[in-house]
Design an enzyme around this catalytic site. Structure first.
Site, short mmCIF file in Angstrom:
data_model
loop_
_atom_site.label_atom_id
_atom_site.label_comp_id
_atom_site.label_asym_id
_atom_site.label_seq_id
_atom_site.Cartn_x
_atom_site.Cartn_y
_atom_site.Cartn_z
N GLY A 11 43.61 59.34 33.17
CA GLY A 11 43.26 58.97 34.55
C GLY A 11 44.30 58.08 35.21
O GLY A 11 45.36 57.78 34.66
N ASP A 151 41.52 40.15 38.60
CA ASP A 151 41.17 39.08 39.55
C ASP A 151 42.10 37.88 39.36
O ASP A 151 42.49 37.22 40.33
CB ASP A 151 39.71 38.65 39.34
CG ASP A 151 38.75 39.82 39.44
OD1 ASP A 151 39.01 40.71 40.27
OD2 ASP A 151 37.77 39.87 38.67
N HIS A 179 33.09 40.56 38.08
CA HIS A 179 34.28 41.34 38.44
C HIS A 179 34.00 42.26 39.63
O HIS A 179 34.39 43.42 39.64
CB HIS A 179 34.74 42.15 37.22
CG HIS A 179 36.00 42.95 37.44
ND1 HIS A 179 37.17 42.37 37.89
CD2 HIS A 179 36.27 44.26 37.29
CE1 HIS A 179 38.11 43.32 37.99
NE2 HIS A 179 37.58 44.46 37.64
#
Length: 330
Positions: A11, A151, A179
């Site tokens: 992916g 983050d 998250h």
């Protein structure tokens, strides 16, 4: 010998993540698993002159079991992006189901592996993973991590821009909570070396850390999300785990963990009322050696952010636990 696995290796996150892991001198064997294209990805990466031996596996012939068997570290970016007309619940059910299935296989053939969950929504997929591992009798909270590093990477980058620092990676910016969106709580008061964020830029900076993913989706014109930066973040966390396994000391990175199973976590659980929460984690040979409580003496603004994060996380965690015990019937 260190064996690493990427589940979802074909992916948008999986391919660049596999590339970065192939370059790591700490990995001897790299197994790539996905439902399509993994033999091709593996063949391509196998031409790179680094020491990791690489193989690609597909679902046929118990490919997932072969890929996962005796792994030391399993990184899971598997999942599908949201498609037009798909509700968030539809997307959740598909991705949650994918993660559940992969964790079941890991529990069977690599019960002692360090498992790093990237698949969104992390706030729910990590509780799913924990429940599956508990049901299989192999749960070790010190070895299960929700990867929230993107983050932190964003916070370092954006703070450096405002503060005029040329080396963002030299800043330590604790980001706690979860998250997604408002569950992400950057603690700018605890940046080291200390940086002062001007009051007129504070709210916008918090918003940018919380919703930085939207910037990428918009810039990609709706045709993709944050795949390259997420791959880097996943690699950064995985590499820290591998370095800790190698005996390196002083490695700390925030991660979304099951608090009761990590030394120091109960204190944070008591303060938040949550079973899962992202805080700076001291890494070592056992994985999560210690959860570091950074909730003391935070600012009033940060307390407001924390309250909103806790409220959001309650529902996210519950959703994951419920799914693990009662997945929707197909």
């Amino acid at each position: 010998m260190v064996k690493a696995v990427v589940a979802g290796a074909s992916g948008g996150i999986g391919q660049p993540l596999s590339l970065l892991l192939k370059l790591s001198p700490l990995i001897d064997e790299l197994a790539l698993y996905d439902v399509v294209n993994t033999p091709g990805v593996a063949a391509d990466l196998s031409h790179i002159s680094s020491n990791a031996k690489i193989a690609g596996y597909l679902p046929a012939n118990d490919g997932a079991k072969a890929a996962f068997k005796d792994a030391d570290i399993i990184v899971i970016p598997a999942g599908i992006p949201r498609k037009p007309g798909m509700s968030r619940d539809d997307l959740f059910n598909i991705n949650a189901g994918i993660v559940k299935g992969l964790i079941e296989i890991a529990a069977e053939v690599a019960p002692k592996a360090f498992i790093l969950v990237i698949s969104n929504p992390v706030n729910s997929t990590v509780p799913i993973a924990a429940e599956v591992l508990k049901a299989k009798g192999v749960f070790n909270a010190q070895r299960l991590f929700g990867v929230t590093t993107l983050d932190i990477v964003r916070a370092e980058t954006f703070v450096a821009e405002i503060a005029g620092k040329s080396k963002p990676q030299e800043l330590t910016v604790p980001v706690i909570g979860g998250h997604s969106g408002e569950t992400i709580v950057p603690l700018f008061s605890k940046i080291t070396p200390a940086v002062t964020i001007p009051d007129d830029k504070y709210d916008a900076l918090v918003n940018r850390v919380q919703f930085g993913g939207d910037e990428v989706v918009k810039a990609k014109d709706g045709l993709g999300s944050a795949t390259l930066s997420m791959a880097y973040a996943g690699y950064r966390f995985a590499e820290k785990i591998l370095r800790a396994l190698n005996g390196e000391k002083g490695l700390v990175e925030p991660s979304f963990v099951y608090l009761s199973g990590v030394p120091g976590g109960d204190e944070i659980k008591k303060a938040t009322g949550l079973d899962f929460f992202s805080v700076p984690i001291e890494l070592g040979p056992n994985g999560a050696e210690r959860a570091i409580n950074v909730l003391g003496d935070i600012t009033e603004k940060e307390k407001v952010l924390l309250k909103a994060a806790v409220e959001g996380l309650k529902g996210n965690i519950e959703k994951g636990v419920t799914f693990a015990h009662n997945p929707p019937q197909k």
